[in-house]
Write a protein that holds these residues in place. Sequence first.
Motif, mmCIF file in Angstrom:
data_model
loop_
_atom_site.group_PDB
_atom_site.id
_atom_site.type_symbol
_atom_site.label_atom_id
_atom_site.label_comp_id
_atom_site.label_asym_id
_atom_site.label_seq_id
_atom_site.Cartn_x
_atom_site.Cartn_y
_atom_site.Cartn_z
ATOM 1 N N LYS A 1 42.927 35.696 33.505
ATOM 2 C CA LYS A 1 42.941 36.236 34.749
ATOM 3 C C LYS A 1 41.892 35.814 35.522
ATOM 4 O O LYS A 1 40.692 35.713 35.041
ATOM 5 N N TYR B 1 50.167 31.132 37.930
ATOM 6 C CA TYR B 1 50.476 30.777 39.349
ATOM 7 C C TYR B 1 50.883 29.443 39.732
ATOM 8 O O TYR B 1 51.591 29.137 40.624
ATOM 9 N N CYS C 1 44.608 34.783 50.068
ATOM 10 C CA CYS C 1 44.245 36.006 49.846
ATOM 11 C C CYS C 1 43.599 36.486 51.257
ATOM 12 O O CYS C 1 44.033 37.583 51.653
ATOM 13 N N GLY D 1 46.378 45.188 47.299
ATOM 14 C CA GLY D 1 46.502 45.349 45.694
ATOM 15 C C GLY D 1 45.623 46.282 45.314
ATOM 16 O O GLY D 1 44.888 47.289 45.660
ATOM 17 N N GLY E 1 43.169 43.388 44.187
ATOM 18 C CA GLY E 1 44.174 42.731 43.804
ATOM 19 C C GLY E 1 44.209 41.211 44.258
ATOM 20 O O GLY E 1 45.118 40.392 44.311
ATOM 21 N N SER F 1 37.243 41.818 43.832
ATOM 22 C CA SER F 1 38.504 41.258 43.540
ATOM 23 C C SER F 1 39.577 41.836 42.722
ATOM 24 O O SER F 1 40.591 42.066 43.150
ATOM 25 N N ASP F 2 38.811 42.588 41.461
ATOM 26 C CA ASP F 2 39.626 43.204 40.932
ATOM 27 C C ASP F 2 40.295 44.569 41.589
ATOM 28 O O ASP F 2 41.193 44.841 41.589
ATOM 29 N N SER G 1 48.491 42.133 41.774
ATOM 30 C CA SER G 1 48.000 41.139 42.443
ATOM 31 C C SER G 1 48.691 40.900 43.779
ATOM 32 O O SER G 1 49.570 41.043 44.115
ATOM 33 N N HIS H 1 39.801 35.972 38.937
ATOM 34 C CA HIS H 1 39.309 36.405 40.037
ATOM 35 C C HIS H 1 38.711 35.750 41.061
ATOM 36 O O HIS H 1 37.997 34.876 41.130
ATOM 37 N N TRP I 1 43.395 38.347 42.700
ATOM 38 C CA TRP I 1 43.468 37.661 41.431
ATOM 39 C C TRP I 1 44.804 37.170 40.989
ATOM 40 O O TRP I 1 45.794 37.510 41.749
ATOM 41 N N VAL I 2 44.735 36.381 40.102
ATOM 42 C CA VAL I 2 46.117 35.552 39.782
ATOM 43 C C VAL I 2 45.808 35.151 38.373
ATOM 44 O O VAL I 2 44.784 35.231 37.838
ATOM 45 N N GLN J 1 50.927 37.655 43.206
ATOM 46 C CA GLN J 1 51.672 37.738 42.403
ATOM 47 C C GLN J 1 52.395 38.972 41.856
ATOM 48 O O GLN J 1 53.204 38.937 41.275
#
Length: 367
Positions: A35, A25, A85, A10, A52, A48-49, A15, A37, A54-55, A18
């Motif tokens: 957002k 989500y 994840c 991602g 991807g 995390s960023d 994401s 993380h 994240w949601v 997503q």
Amino acid sequence: MRKEDEKRIGSHSVSVLQGKRKVCYVSGQKTNLQKHHIFHGTGRREISDRHGFWVYLQAKYHSAALGGLHAHPNSGLDLQLKRLCQREYEKVYGAEAFFEIFHEDFIPFKEEEAIKMQKQMWSVIWFINVCRGFKDKNNVFTSDEYWKTDEYWANDARKPLNRCFLCEYESQFGEVEECIHTKPNWEIIKTTDEAEKQASYAMDNIGIEKRGFEVWEKVGIPGIICMPLKKNKKGAPSDWRETKCPKCGRECYERPIPKGYEGLAFEKALCTECAFEVERKKQKGRKNMKAHFEGDKDVIVLKPIQKFCNQTNKEWLKSLSTEELAEELARIAEWDREQVKKAKRTVGLVEFMKQWLGEKHKEKQKK
């Protein structure tokens, strides 16, 4: 690990869970979004960023002040998202690659372990029904008895969700309401022979029922119902209906779903010859698989081709480590169950095992 060396599925704009959808989500709503993380804390937010992980969540599900997941870290929704994840990442790069990033494992009960325990349960149920069948074919050993017989599982707190190890595994990623995994229908089973067949089928088809053809090749569920050609049958039972094969147009019989396969979704129904031809074509590029008829030509299924090694079964067992030997003995009911059934009517189990030890060891080809 350097940023440029990282393996990603991602990004900061896509994401893992997503894609590019900008909705909550949990609720699917588009308002008051934040957002989240998924792996948060010192240094992890940036990771995390980039990956991807994240949601989008509405504030009520996100903010600690509003009782969201940040108020309950590493539990509930927060933990579920981390596990989801991890599972998605490991599908592509494996467990070691994920551990290199976070140095943690958020999934304590692995899918491989769940499958192994599920198979072991069905093999025990199958074997006990084989043994009981010698004396009383009406004395069926069910899965309910399995959970009561073993002292460890007698404690309800230790039993897996829905009495299913695969449900227990899936519950780590979200709520599981009912079991949809392959299992016998104990309400219609009256004899140990029927129980053997159902337990054997469940053992060979560890997977999900009622979810369509996309999972069949993964779990081995038969995909085509065979309709007997009229030219090959002299008369037919009253519950069979005359029809034509949708592929070749020849006259054949449509009949009820074969016993032992009730409740499964099938891709199609074809005359026996067309069904075999379709499955034969699927073998191209899968040299270690071969099409077989099952259930007196009721269905078609692909099975691994077996090859012989130069060792006898006795020599092969001697070559195993203690741990490997223990595992193989625990699965002995699974290897040669058809031969064990024949032994019941012929030489007996002891003589059968003597003969088996002297035979060449059969080994499934690796894919």
